[in-house]
Design a protein around this motif. Structure first.
Motif, short mmCIF file in Angstrom:
data_model
loop_
_atom_site.label_atom_id
_atom_site.label_comp_id
_atom_site.label_asym_id
_atom_site.label_seq_id
_atom_site.Cartn_x
_atom_site.Cartn_y
_atom_site.Cartn_z
N ASN A 44 5.66 9.77 -10.51
CA ASN A 44 5.25 8.98 -9.33
C ASN A 44 5.09 9.87 -8.10
O ASN A 44 4.19 9.65 -7.28
CB ASN A 44 6.26 7.87 -9.06
CG ASN A 44 6.07 6.68 -9.98
OD1 ASN A 44 5.08 5.96 -9.90
ND2 ASN A 44 7.01 6.47 -10.88
N LEU A 68 2.31 1.59 -4.87
CA LEU A 68 3.00 1.26 -6.12
C LEU A 68 3.90 2.41 -6.56
O LEU A 68 5.05 2.19 -6.97
CB LEU A 68 1.97 0.94 -7.22
CG LEU A 68 2.53 0.48 -8.56
CD1 LEU A 68 3.25 -0.85 -8.43
CD2 LEU A 68 1.41 0.36 -9.60
N ASN A 71 6.95 2.62 -4.34
CA ASN A 71 7.88 1.54 -4.69
C ASN A 71 8.63 1.87 -5.99
O ASN A 71 9.83 1.60 -6.11
CB ASN A 71 7.12 0.23 -4.83
CG ASN A 71 8.04 -0.97 -4.98
OD1 ASN A 71 8.57 -1.48 -4.00
ND2 ASN A 71 8.23 -1.43 -6.20
N ASP A 72 7.92 2.44 -6.96
CA ASP A 72 8.56 2.77 -8.24
C ASP A 72 9.61 3.87 -8.07
O ASP A 72 10.65 3.85 -8.75
CB ASP A 72 7.51 3.20 -9.26
CG ASP A 72 6.73 2.02 -9.83
OD1 ASP A 72 7.25 0.90 -9.74
OD2 ASP A 72 5.62 2.23 -10.35
N GLU A 113 7.15 -4.89 -5.64
CA GLU A 113 6.22 -4.46 -6.70
C GLU A 113 5.30 -5.60 -7.11
O GLU A 113 4.11 -5.40 -7.34
CB GLU A 113 6.99 -3.94 -7.91
CG GLU A 113 6.09 -3.48 -9.03
CD GLU A 113 6.61 -2.27 -9.77
OE1 GLU A 113 6.01 -1.90 -10.78
OE2 GLU A 113 7.60 -1.68 -9.33
N ILE A 116 2.65 -5.86 -4.49
CA ILE A 116 1.67 -4.76 -4.56
C ILE A 116 0.69 -5.01 -5.70
O ILE A 116 -0.52 -4.77 -5.56
CB ILE A 116 2.40 -3.41 -4.75
CG1 ILE A 116 3.21 -3.07 -3.50
CG2 ILE A 116 1.39 -2.30 -5.03
CD1 ILE A 116 4.12 -1.87 -3.67
N LEU A 117 1.18 -5.50 -6.83
CA LEU A 117 0.28 -5.82 -7.94
C LEU A 117 -0.71 -6.92 -7.56
O LEU A 117 -1.87 -6.89 -7.97
CB LEU A 117 1.09 -6.22 -9.17
CG LEU A 117 1.90 -5.10 -9.83
CD1 LEU A 117 2.80 -5.67 -10.93
CD2 LEU A 117 0.98 -4.03 -10.40
N HIS A 246 -4.97 -1.75 -13.98
CA HIS A 246 -4.19 -2.76 -13.26
C HIS A 246 -3.66 -3.83 -14.20
O HIS A 246 -2.51 -4.26 -14.07
CB HIS A 246 -5.05 -3.40 -12.17
CG HIS A 246 -4.33 -4.46 -11.41
ND1 HIS A 246 -4.58 -5.80 -11.59
CD2 HIS A 246 -3.34 -4.38 -10.48
CE1 HIS A 246 -3.79 -6.50 -10.80
NE2 HIS A 246 -3.03 -5.67 -10.12
N ASN A 290 3.69 3.08 -15.20
CA ASN A 290 2.59 2.96 -14.24
C ASN A 290 1.86 4.27 -14.00
O ASN A 290 0.61 4.30 -14.07
CB ASN A 290 3.12 2.38 -12.91
CG ASN A 290 3.44 0.91 -13.02
OD1 ASN A 290 2.92 0.21 -13.89
ND2 ASN A 290 4.31 0.42 -12.16
#
Length: 310
Positions: A44, A68, A71-72, A113, A116-117, A246, A290
């Motif tokens: 990430n 994303l 956040n991960d 998350e 964000i998705l 996605h 991801n």
């Protein structure tokens, strides 16, 4: 804990649980957990470095991917302070207030998350359904504003959780079911009425996962209708191909959540290790998958990685 204090006692520490019955193997179990943390955080951070370094990756789609990835990293760092000490060093105790803080961050990052998705699905919706207005609609300041709004929303939704736990007397036990602190796990230890916790917890989940997943599904219904109305098969293929990454990210996030919910509701007779394993999948798999998904399926990210190592 003394019996005289049971009615109004909050423990100084909570006792965390790894994999019950496998305590002698915890040092070996720590190896895959260490590998997961290193892989998730490094991959990430690599995505973030690529987006920050390469001006060709400043499109809204990649800025959302950066959100994303950021956040991960937060999800991984929020569980790391208790998971690795437990498995590597045998440290099972965590301070009450530290447990509350960890619970807040784990749930906040999880809620964010989901948002964000949803934002990424709207990005695909605008790109496919209104391509001529894409650049003017999703400008960089708007993407940053969306990120700040998601951060504010998840923070405000989770803000009452520590106070709702703090008001409860914890007297049944101080043993949690996982190697990290979660609201439902802490709540069940109370010997007082937890209706408020249950109701607000359900509201927060529906306002986040429920609404976000509904809007993501609705956006893909519109995308599918738009794509199917396109005459050229090649154009359809290209349009849908931009959504594959996605869709995989959404599935890797929501399928474990759904599995944990179904197991909690209908799997009362399942072994405790099954519940623990599914909860770990829910927290540890999306941050790892991801960056892999986007590295494999997104041409510009692959090119960026190639340029980085070349």
């Amino acid at each position: 804990m003394g019996e005289s204090n049971l009615s109004s006692f909050q423990p100084a520490t909570f006792h965390l649980t790894g994999f019950p019955g496998l305590e002698r193997f915890h040092l070996w179990i720590s190896v895959p957990f260490c590998a997961l943390y290193v892989a998730a955080i490094a991959s990430n951070c690599a995505i973030l470095f690529l987006i920050g370094r390469d001006r060709r990756l400043r499109a809204p789609m990649y800025l959302f991917l950066g959100l994303l990835s950021c956040n991960d990293v937060g999800v991984s760092l929020s569980t790391l302070p208790t998971v690795l000490p437990l498995f590597c060093l045998g440290l099972y105790e965590v301070a009450f207030d530290a447990c509350l803080a960890q619970m807040f961050f784990i749930h906040s990052f999880s809620f964010m998350e989901s948002g964000i998705l949803l934002a990424m699905s709207l990005d695909r919706l605008v790109a496919i359904c209104s391509p001529l207005r894409y650049s003017s609609t999703l400008t960089s300041p708007r993407v940053v504003g969306i990120g700040l709004a998601l951060l504010l929303k998840s923070t405000l939704l989770l803000l009452p959780f520590p106070f709702l736990i703090k008001r409860l007397p914890i007297c049944r036990s101080n043993v949690l079911s996982h190697a990290y602190c979660l609201h439902p796990d802490m709540m069940r230890l109370a010997c007082a009425d937890i209706t408020v916790n249950n109701v607000y917890g359900l509201f927060a989940v529906l306002a986040t996962y429920g609404l976000d997943s509904t809007f993501i599904l609705a956006s893909y219904i519109v995308i599918l209708r738009t794509v199917l109305s396109t005459a050229s098969w090649e154009q359809r293929r290209k349009a849908l191909n931009t959504c594959v990454s996605h869709i995989c990210a959404v599935l890797s996030f929501y399928i474990p959540i759904l599995a944990v919910s179904v197991l909690h509701r209908f799997g009362k007779g399942a072994p405790p290790s099954t519940h623990i394993l599914m909860s770990n999948v829910y927290l540890f798999v999306p941050p790892l998958l991801n960056p892999v998904i986007y590295s494999v399926k997104t041409k510009e990210i692959r090119k960026g990685i190639h340029r980085l190592f070349a």
